[in-house]
Scaffold this motif. Structure first.
Motif, PDB file in Angstrom:
ATOM      1  N   CYS A   1      -1.507  -1.230  -4.269  1.00 21.18           N
ATOM      2  CA  CYS A   1      -2.473  -0.121  -4.250  1.00 21.18           C
ATOM      3  C   CYS A   1      -1.725   1.180  -4.036  1.00 21.18           C
ATOM      4  CB  CYS A   1      -3.493  -0.301  -3.135  1.00 21.18           C
ATOM      5  SG  CYS A   1      -4.460  -1.815  -3.203  1.00 21.18           S
TER       6      CYS A   1
ATOM      7  N   THR B   1      -2.193   5.594  -3.995  1.00 20.87           N
ATOM      8  CA  THR B   1      -2.810   6.909  -4.180  1.00 20.87           C
ATOM      9  C   THR B   1      -1.704   7.879  -4.547  1.00 20.87           C
ATOM     10  OG1 THR B   1      -2.596   7.327  -1.796  1.00 20.87           O
ATOM     11  CG2 THR B   1      -4.740   6.541  -2.588  1.00 20.87           C
TER      12      THR B   1
ATOM     13  N   LEU C   1       0.855  -1.186   0.000  1.00 17.66           N
ATOM     14  CA  LEU C   1       0.000   0.000   0.000  1.00 17.66           C
ATOM     15  C   LEU C   1       0.894   1.239   0.000  1.00 17.66           C
ATOM     16  CD1 LEU C   1      -2.742  -1.322   0.103  1.00 17.66           C
ATOM     17  CD2 LEU C   1      -1.332  -2.409   1.852  1.00 17.66           C
TER      18      LEU C   1
ATOM     19  N   CYS D   1      -4.980   4.926  -7.855  1.00 15.65           N
ATOM     20  CA  CYS D   1      -5.983   5.905  -7.440  1.00 15.65           C
ATOM     21  C   CYS D   1      -5.428   7.310  -7.632  1.00 15.65           C
ATOM     22  CB  CYS D   1      -6.369   5.689  -5.985  1.00 15.65           C
ATOM     23  SG  CYS D   1      -6.997   4.041  -5.615  1.00 15.65           S
TER      24      CYS D   1
ATOM     25  N   ARG E   1     -11.569   1.832  -2.771  1.00 11.17           N
ATOM     26  CA  ARG E   1     -10.717   1.096  -3.703  1.00 11.17           C
ATOM     27  C   ARG E   1      -9.757   0.158  -2.979  1.00 11.17           C
ATOM     28  NH1 ARG E   1      -9.639   3.479  -8.464  1.00 11.17           N
ATOM     29  NH2 ARG E   1      -8.928   1.378  -9.032  1.00 11.17           N
ATOM     30  N   TRP E   2      -9.018   0.680  -2.013  1.00  8.60           N
ATOM     31  CA  TRP E   2      -8.034  -0.157  -1.325  1.00  8.60           C
ATOM     32  C   TRP E   2      -8.676  -1.248  -0.476  1.00  8.60           C
ATOM     33  CZ3 TRP E   2      -3.313   2.794   1.107  1.00  8.60           C
ATOM     34  CH2 TRP E   2      -2.644   3.524   0.110  1.00  8.60           C
TER      35      TRP E   2
ATOM     36  N   VAL F   1      -9.162   5.337  -0.445  1.00 10.73           N
ATOM     37  CA  VAL F   1      -8.732   4.238   0.419  1.00 10.73           C
ATOM     38  C   VAL F   1      -9.922   3.340   0.776  1.00 10.73           C
ATOM     39  CG1 VAL F   1      -7.793   3.657   2.697  1.00 10.73           C
ATOM     40  CG2 VAL F   1      -6.744   5.485   1.342  1.00 10.73           C
TER      41      VAL F   1
END
Length: 306
Positions: free
Chosen positions: A183, A185, A160, A206, A224-225, A221
């Motif tokens: 994942c 952002t 992440l 993202c 999507r995560w 988060v």
């Protein structure tokens, strides 16, 4: 069980010059705030070791390390690209940075600690399979994740990445490895603009527009995560912990604060508790306002060690 805090003073020897944002001051600021808060006394402090060549080769091309060593100067600074420079001690520091991530993984897998934070530099998440870039030489979190996957009982992991810059290197390395969920952002369009539109089931990108409020980041988060993590059910979680999406950071234009980093850490800890026996390794990436960086790390570590 406690949280490990892994660092090494020699990570400060990597120095790309007084004007470069990825400076030794970053680790000094973190250490000072942790000491003044008293939190450092509650953590298991360990020194990062050097990474082993075979650990690097799990995620980088066969000659990646050799190519970097051939460019290493005996004095001064040599640029591998417009952002990334080698000084005589850079690969010494990079080896410790990657080795710290491996040590953190071993500590967590052995059950000696619940989770771990690796406060080392240079960072790693821009380093691709064949290329150093974006201040990064070895992809520290990728090396750690591959190291975990070599252990019996670890079949799936998740990485992440909440750094403001997309973790292109991590995506490049694991894009065709479905056992690794990645994942990320990140502000978009923005550096490095590589792999940000890739389409893979195990890659959750993202992108966020500049000046997006923290609420949009939290929504990414949550929507999507967290569902992707629930579907993947990782045996271990790794965090690329970049703190340059902070509203005070000079390198980008997102609006996170310390409490946002505490919140996301708590979300990931809940997933780890459900699926991973609490196993988390967090590895420092960006963060270029030393004060904002240090207090964001404090919030992150307060959550990890709760």
């Amino acid at each position: 069980m406690t949280t490990a805090y892994i660092s090494h003073q020699d990570c400060g020897l990597h120095n790309m010059g007084p004007e470069h944002p990825e400076s030794p001051i970053r680790l000094h600021a973190i250490q000072r705030v942790l000491e003044r808060s008293g939190l450092i006394e509650q953590l298991l402090s360990l020194q990062a070791p050097h990474v082993e060549p075979e650990q690097i080769k799990r995620v980088h091309a066969e000659l990646h390390q050799t190519r970097l060593e051939m460019k290493l100067p005996t004095e001064g600074v040599v640029y591998t690209d417009e952002d990334t420079a080698l000084c005589p001690d850079s690969l010494h520091a990079a080896s410790l940075s990657a080795g710290g991530a491996v040590l953190a993984t071993d500590q967590v897998l052995s059950g000696q600690v619940k989770n771990a934070f690796v406060a080392t530099r240079p960072p790693g998440h821009h380093a691709e399979f064949k290329a150093a870039m974006g201040f990064c030489f070895y992809n520290n979190v990728a090396i750690a994740a591959a190291h975990a996957l070599a252990h019996e009982g670890i079949e799936r992991v998740a990485i992440l990445d909440f750094d403001v810059h997309h973790g292109n290197g991590t995506v490049d390395i694991f894009k065709d490895r479905p056992e690794v969920l990645v994942c990320s952002t990140f502000q978009h369009p923005f550096y490095p603009e590589r792999y940000c539109e890739i389409d893979r089931p195990n890659i959750i990108n993202c992108p966020l527009a500049a000046f997006s409020p923290a609420s949009e980041w939290r929504e990414a988060v949550e929507k999507r995560w967290l569902p992707a993590l629930e579907e993947h059910k990782p045996d271990m979680i790794f965090i690329s912990a970049g703190f340059d999406a902070h509203k005070e950071d000079p390198m980008a234009d997102l609006n996170l604060e310390e409490e946002d980093y505490r919140w996301v850490t708590e979300q990931l800890m809940a997933v780890a508790h459900k699926h991973c026996k609490d196993r988390i390794v967090s590895v420092l990436e960006g963060g270029y306002n030393p004060i904002a960086l240090a207090f964001s790390v404090l919030a992150h570590l307060e959550a990890l060690s709760a």
